[in-house]
Design an enzyme around this catalytic site. Structure first.
Site, mmCIF file in Angstrom:
data_model
loop_
_atom_site.group_PDB
_atom_site.id
_atom_site.type_symbol
_atom_site.label_atom_id
_atom_site.label_comp_id
_atom_site.label_asym_id
_atom_site.label_seq_id
_atom_site.Cartn_x
_atom_site.Cartn_y
_atom_site.Cartn_z
ATOM 1 N N GLY A 177 0.817 -1.212 0.000
ATOM 2 C CA GLY A 177 0.000 0.000 0.000
ATOM 3 C C GLY A 177 0.851 1.261 0.000
ATOM 4 O O GLY A 177 1.830 1.358 0.740
ATOM 5 N N LEU A 230 0.513 0.221 7.492
ATOM 6 C CA LEU A 230 0.744 0.741 6.127
ATOM 7 C C LEU A 230 1.992 1.615 6.026
ATOM 8 O O LEU A 230 1.981 2.663 5.376
ATOM 9 C CB LEU A 230 -0.495 1.503 5.628
ATOM 10 C CG LEU A 230 -1.726 0.630 5.390
ATOM 11 C CD1 LEU A 230 -2.944 1.471 5.042
ATOM 12 C CD2 LEU A 230 -1.461 -0.366 4.263
ATOM 13 N N CYS A 258 -7.876 -1.661 5.490
ATOM 14 C CA CYS A 258 -6.785 -1.941 6.436
ATOM 15 C C CYS A 258 -7.272 -1.742 7.870
ATOM 16 O O CYS A 258 -7.757 -0.665 8.212
ATOM 17 C CB CYS A 258 -5.576 -1.044 6.177
ATOM 18 S SG CYS A 258 -4.247 -1.405 7.345
HETATM 19 C C1 LIG Z 1 2.387 -8.007 6.910
HETATM 20 C C2 LIG Z 1 1.159 -7.717 6.095
HETATM 21 C C3 LIG Z 1 1.027 -6.477 5.470
HETATM 22 C C4 LIG Z 1 -0.110 -6.184 4.712
HETATM 23 N N1 LIG Z 1 -0.202 -4.979 4.065
HETATM 24 C C5 LIG Z 1 -1.281 -4.710 3.284
HETATM 25 C C6 LIG Z 1 -1.340 -3.501 2.509
HETATM 26 O O1 LIG Z 1 -0.426 -2.678 2.508
HETATM 27 N N2 LIG Z 1 -2.454 -3.278 1.757
HETATM 28 C C7 LIG Z 1 -3.491 -4.199 1.700
HETATM 29 O O2 LIG Z 1 -4.479 -3.959 0.997
HETATM 30 N N3 LIG Z 1 -3.424 -5.378 2.387
HETATM 31 C C8 LIG Z 1 -2.352 -5.632 3.165
HETATM 32 N N4 LIG Z 1 -2.269 -6.833 3.833
HETATM 33 C C9 LIG Z 1 -3.376 -7.819 3.702
HETATM 34 C C10 LIG Z 1 -3.018 -8.880 2.625
HETATM 35 O O3 LIG Z 1 -2.844 -8.271 1.364
HETATM 36 C C11 LIG Z 1 -4.129 -9.953 2.525
HETATM 37 O O4 LIG Z 1 -5.346 -9.335 2.205
HETATM 38 C C12 LIG Z 1 -4.294 -10.761 3.808
HETATM 39 O O5 LIG Z 1 -3.069 -10.971 4.455
HETATM 40 C C13 LIG Z 1 -4.986 -12.118 3.558
HETATM 41 O O6 LIG Z 1 -4.214 -12.943 2.724
HETATM 42 P P1 LIG Z 1 -3.161 -14.059 3.293
HETATM 43 O O7 LIG Z 1 -3.887 -14.813 4.369
HETATM 44 O O8 LIG Z 1 -2.803 -14.904 2.112
HETATM 45 O O9 LIG Z 1 -2.002 -13.299 3.839
HETATM 46 C C14 LIG Z 1 -1.150 -7.154 4.595
HETATM 47 C C15 LIG Z 1 -1.006 -8.404 5.219
HETATM 48 C C16 LIG Z 1 0.132 -8.697 5.959
HETATM 49 C C17 LIG Z 1 0.256 -10.045 6.599
#
Ligand SMILES: Cc1cc2nc3c(=O)[nH]c(=O)nc-3n(C[C@H](O)[C@H](O)[C@H](O)COP(=O)(O)O)c2cc1C
Length: 302
Positions: free
Chosen positions: A46, A73, A129
């Protein structure tokens, strides 16, 4: 040969696999492990207008079958993304989705406007977020604020616009329909689920911010349910994510109704997870007589 290309609301992807924003930095950091051009797209961390410092540490905690994060973020701002990260991705031949964040409606629009002159293939507008006090999930939980932010971003770009939804609502289909009506070309889901972790010995929370977002295998059943619900509620395509770590996980999301999928937390455990997921989807198709991956979208038998 299985046909792997998909169309995610106007974004042409060579295969249905991208990365979940925030788990793959801007791609360069994974360059030693993954040929970023082989992915359907790279979704960047992001980005806000002038960059944010993020939340106090500790802001990562391990839990059973998942991780909690409260990064907040942290990012270096849109100018840095344009000058350093996007040129690298372009040189590598990657398809680029930029994840856009803001503390206000005006900031979301300013980030999109600043990116319009850059060679970006699509935007993912993060209204979900859970780790920021203004913007983020506070926008994505209410129909009225979803409508205003999505329509303002829509007015700022003709590029494919994906809107990222939070699971921290009672009825995600209501929010999905509002985003579709306001001009989203596709929806991505799910962002993390609000959670917390406590150390009984110290009696303290594991995260400085106390609560954070849960991701990883623990959230997959919830994500699958929400993708399935949205598939039956909107006409625009879906980018599914939440706990995907294998080709089989990805196929489950396609069957539930996702057109494309993102690999997130799995990248932290296995930096080549994306490549394995692409290979796993192709292998599933070959083994099951599927010529075109699009045949799997929404093909759940029930
Ligand atoms: C460390 C971390 C940072 C993340 N940063 C963002 C971000 O900057 N923008 C966003 O839309 N989602 C962010 N997410 C959410 C992920 O993109 C995703 O939607 C969420 O982790 C579910 O997928 P997963 O279980 O495969 O990780 C973040 C997730 C994690 C774990």
């Amino acid at each position: 040969m299985v046909r792997m290309a998909v169309d995610l609301g106007g974004l042409q992807m060579k295969n249905p696999v991208t990365v979940a924003s925030g788990t793959f930095a801007a791609g360069r950091e994974y360059g030693d492990f993954v040929d970023v051009a082989s992915l359907g797209a790279v979704t960047t961390k992001g980005v806000s207008l002038h960059g944010w410092k993020g939340n106090a540490t500790p802001r990562i905690a391990e839990t059973a079958s998942g991780m909690l994060n409260s990064i907040g973020l942290q990012n270096a701002g849109v100018a840095h993304l344009k000058e350093i990260d996007i040129p690298w991705l372009v040189d590598e031949g990657a398809t680029i989705i930029v994840n856009v964040s803001g503390h206000s409606l005006g900031e979301y629009v300013s980030v999109v406007e600043a990116l319009e002159e850059a060679p970006v293939d699509a935007y993912e507008i993060n209204i979900s977020c859970p780790n920021v006090d203004a913007g983020g999930m506070t926008i994505g939980c209410h129909v009225e604020s979803v409508e205003s932010v999505v329509s303002a971003c829509r007015a700022a770009t003709k590029r494919p616009m994906i809107v990222k939804l939070t699971p921290n609502v009672t009825d995600i289909t209501e929010i999905a329909r509002a985003a579709e009506a306001a001009g989203a070309d596709a929806l991505s889901l799910i962002n993390t689920l609000l959670g917390m972790a406590i150390d009984a010995k110290t009696r303290k929370p594991l995260l400085a911010r106390i609560v954070g977002g849960l991701s990883g295998p623990a959230v997959k059943p919830i994500a699958l349910r929400m993708v399935w619900e949205c598939f039956h509620s909107v006409k625009i395509p879906l980018l599914g994510m939440g706990g995907i770590a294998s080709g089989e996980d990805a196929v489950e999301f396609l069957l539930a109704g996702a057109t494309a999928i993102a690999v997130g937390t799995a990248n932290f455990m296995n930096p080549t997870a994306t490549t394995e997921v692409i290979e796993g989807i192709a292998r599933y198709c070959e083994d099951n007589g599927v010529d075109d991956v699009n045949e799997l979208i929404g093909a759940l038998l029930c």
